[in-house]
Design a protein around this motif. Structure first.
Motif, PDB file in Angstrom:
ATOM      1  N   TYR A 115      -5.298 -15.327 -31.757  1.00  0.00           N
ATOM      2  CA  TYR A 115      -4.233 -14.402 -31.352  1.00  0.00           C
ATOM      3  C   TYR A 115      -2.886 -14.866 -31.903  1.00  0.00           C
ATOM      4  O   TYR A 115      -2.105 -14.069 -32.442  1.00  0.00           O
ATOM      5  CB  TYR A 115      -4.157 -14.301 -29.832  1.00  0.00           C
ATOM      6  CG  TYR A 115      -5.364 -13.700 -29.165  1.00  0.00           C
ATOM      7  CD1 TYR A 115      -6.284 -12.936 -29.878  1.00  0.00           C
ATOM      8  CD2 TYR A 115      -5.604 -13.891 -27.805  1.00  0.00           C
ATOM      9  CE1 TYR A 115      -7.388 -12.390 -29.271  1.00  0.00           C
ATOM     10  CE2 TYR A 115      -6.714 -13.340 -27.188  1.00  0.00           C
ATOM     11  CZ  TYR A 115      -7.597 -12.601 -27.919  1.00  0.00           C
ATOM     12  OH  TYR A 115      -8.696 -12.055 -27.302  1.00  0.00           O
ATOM     13  N   LEU A 160       0.716 -12.917 -32.139  1.00  0.00           N
ATOM     14  CA  LEU A 160       1.092 -13.085 -30.740  1.00  0.00           C
ATOM     15  C   LEU A 160       2.115 -14.216 -30.635  1.00  0.00           C
ATOM     16  O   LEU A 160       1.883 -15.320 -31.130  1.00  0.00           O
ATOM     17  CB  LEU A 160      -0.143 -13.414 -29.892  1.00  0.00           C
ATOM     18  CG  LEU A 160       0.108 -13.609 -28.389  1.00  0.00           C
ATOM     19  CD1 LEU A 160       0.606 -12.320 -27.750  1.00  0.00           C
ATOM     20  CD2 LEU A 160      -1.156 -14.100 -27.696  1.00  0.00           C
ATOM     21  N   GLU A 196      -2.162  -4.553 -23.681  1.00  0.00           N
ATOM     22  CA  GLU A 196      -3.582  -4.902 -23.672  1.00  0.00           C
ATOM     23  C   GLU A 196      -4.361  -3.679 -23.210  1.00  0.00           C
ATOM     24  O   GLU A 196      -4.141  -3.177 -22.102  1.00  0.00           O
ATOM     25  CB  GLU A 196      -3.858  -6.086 -22.756  1.00  0.00           C
ATOM     26  CG  GLU A 196      -5.319  -6.500 -22.779  1.00  0.00           C
ATOM     27  CD  GLU A 196      -5.639  -7.648 -21.829  1.00  0.00           C
ATOM     28  OE1 GLU A 196      -6.824  -8.033 -21.782  1.00  0.00           O
ATOM     29  OE2 GLU A 196      -4.733  -8.133 -21.129  1.00  0.00           O
ATOM     30  N   LEU A 243      -3.711  -5.839 -28.000  1.00  0.00           N
ATOM     31  CA  LEU A 243      -4.999  -6.521 -27.897  1.00  0.00           C
ATOM     32  C   LEU A 243      -6.005  -5.591 -27.225  1.00  0.00           C
ATOM     33  O   LEU A 243      -5.734  -5.023 -26.172  1.00  0.00           O
ATOM     34  CB  LEU A 243      -4.868  -7.800 -27.072  1.00  0.00           C
ATOM     35  CG  LEU A 243      -6.179  -8.527 -26.725  1.00  0.00           C
ATOM     36  CD1 LEU A 243      -6.898  -8.983 -27.991  1.00  0.00           C
ATOM     37  CD2 LEU A 243      -5.902  -9.707 -25.802  1.00  0.00           C
ATOM     38  N   ARG A 292      -9.970  -5.964 -26.233  1.00  0.00           N
ATOM     39  CA  ARG A 292     -11.024  -6.983 -26.185  1.00  0.00           C
ATOM     40  C   ARG A 292     -12.276  -6.415 -25.517  1.00  0.00           C
ATOM     41  O   ARG A 292     -12.251  -6.031 -24.344  1.00  0.00           O
ATOM     42  CB  ARG A 292     -10.515  -8.201 -25.410  1.00  0.00           C
ATOM     43  CG  ARG A 292     -11.456  -9.400 -25.373  1.00  0.00           C
ATOM     44  CD  ARG A 292     -10.839 -10.512 -24.548  1.00  0.00           C
ATOM     45  NE  ARG A 292     -11.614 -11.727 -24.637  1.00  0.00           N
ATOM     46  CZ  ARG A 292     -12.663 -12.007 -23.873  1.00  0.00           C
ATOM     47  NH1 ARG A 292     -13.078 -11.128 -22.974  1.00  0.00           N
ATOM     48  NH2 ARG A 292     -13.298 -13.165 -24.016  1.00  0.00           N
ATOM     49  N   VAL A 301      -5.047  -6.469 -32.550  1.00  0.00           N
ATOM     50  CA  VAL A 301      -6.239  -7.310 -32.626  1.00  0.00           C
ATOM     51  C   VAL A 301      -7.338  -6.670 -31.786  1.00  0.00           C
ATOM     52  O   VAL A 301      -7.101  -6.280 -30.635  1.00  0.00           O
ATOM     53  CB  VAL A 301      -5.947  -8.733 -32.120  1.00  0.00           C
ATOM     54  CG1 VAL A 301      -7.232  -9.541 -32.008  1.00  0.00           C
ATOM     55  CG2 VAL A 301      -4.957  -9.431 -33.046  1.00  0.00           C
ATOM     56  N   ALA A 324      -8.156  -7.705 -37.156  1.00  0.00           N
ATOM     57  CA  ALA A 324      -6.764  -7.394 -36.889  1.00  0.00           C
ATOM     58  C   ALA A 324      -6.191  -6.554 -38.016  1.00  0.00           C
ATOM     59  O   ALA A 324      -6.658  -6.607 -39.159  1.00  0.00           O
ATOM     60  CB  ALA A 324      -5.946  -8.680 -36.738  1.00  0.00           C
TER      61      ALA A 324
END
Length: 275
Positions: free
Chosen positions: A42, A47, A55, A122, A124, A151, A272
């Protein structure tokens, strides 16, 4: 209008493992397992402290919490569609982080957030559960500032948990999992496709790397909580996996842990891109 199934995808915390409480514990253990390698990636992808981050699919907020503790001046908007997970994250984090954290109940497909707002995004373990991951990336791209970085981290269950000595029955387990998620509109092998998905969603300067955890580095016990038995048990209940196969996996896993020379490796895939 987007229907509920399309918005929620193939992951629901209340049904995926039979117990929401155990599944939330597993999610926390999974963040712990990968955090040393994941956090380095990250930081390498933009980041940094003092920026505005979003997020998408923040769940109970375990990764959110890690980042807020790592970077004391960062501000995070955490977007989560599941009202139970929104409540859990709020109870866990709101008092400690105050104005640095804003939790929003919304879908990654339609966040309702303003365009050109965030320095870093982000996402995830979310795209693998969505029927239209490219559309999700487009929405993430929309809310990024020009020059911002996004990402995305996801699994590829054909290259999931590897062990030495090998446990052949794990391939049956992962095949059952892939069938169950695909039947609900997900793509459990999306990890290998991430660069193309990001480009399709409008991002450029796309990169790709592997995030890994190895038992000789993080310890074998770290893998126990992150895998758990809730999901395999639910696969048996739903008819995707035989109880015989689950029993064989349990026995093989027990034997593996008793072997002083054993090794466990798990990988996730990180891609990314830049707006």
């Amino acid at each position: 209008m987007t229907d509920v199934t399309e918005r929620r995808g193939s992951y629901q915390v209340s049904t995926i493992a039979g117990s929401a409480e155990r599944e939330i514990e597993r999610l926390g253990a999974q963040v712990d397992l990968f955090w040393p390698d994941e956090s380095r990636q990250y930081l390498a992808n933009g980041l940094r402290d003092g920026i505005s981050m979003v997020e998408l699919g923040s769940g109970p907020g375990f990764t959110t919490e890690r980042i807020l503790n790592l970077l004391p001046e960062i501000r995070i908007t955490a977007v989560e569609i599941d009202p139970l997970l929104v409540e859990v994250a709020g109870d866990r984090l709101s008092h400690s982080f105050g104005e640095r954290l804003d939790i929003v109940e919304a879908s990654i497909m339609d966040t309702g957030l303003p365009s050109d707002t965030y320095d870093f995004a982000l996402t995830r373990l979310v795209l693998e559960h969505l029927p239209d991951p490219v559309a999700a990336v487009r929405e993430v791209t929309r809310i990024l500032k020009p020059g911002g970085r996004a990402v995305f981290v996801d699994n590829d269950f054909e290259m999931h948990l590897m062990t030495s000595p090998p446990i052949p029955a794990l391939s049956e387990l992962y095949g059952a999992y892939c069938r169950s998620r695909a039947d609900e509109g997900g793509n459990p092998t999306i990890g290998r496709e991430l660069p193309g998905v990001l480009r399709g969603g409008g991002l450029s300067a796309v990169t790709f790397t592997v995030v890994s955890a190895h038992s000789d580095i993080v310890g074998s016990k770290s893998f126990l909580g992150s895998e758990g038995v809730g999901i395999p048990t639910q696969l048996v209940r739903d008819g995707y996996l035989s109880s015989k196969a689950l029993g064989e996996i349990a026995r093989s896993w027990r034997d593996l842990m008793r072997n002083d020379q054993h090794a466990i490796l798990r990988q996730m895939y990180l891609s990314a891109g830049e707006k």
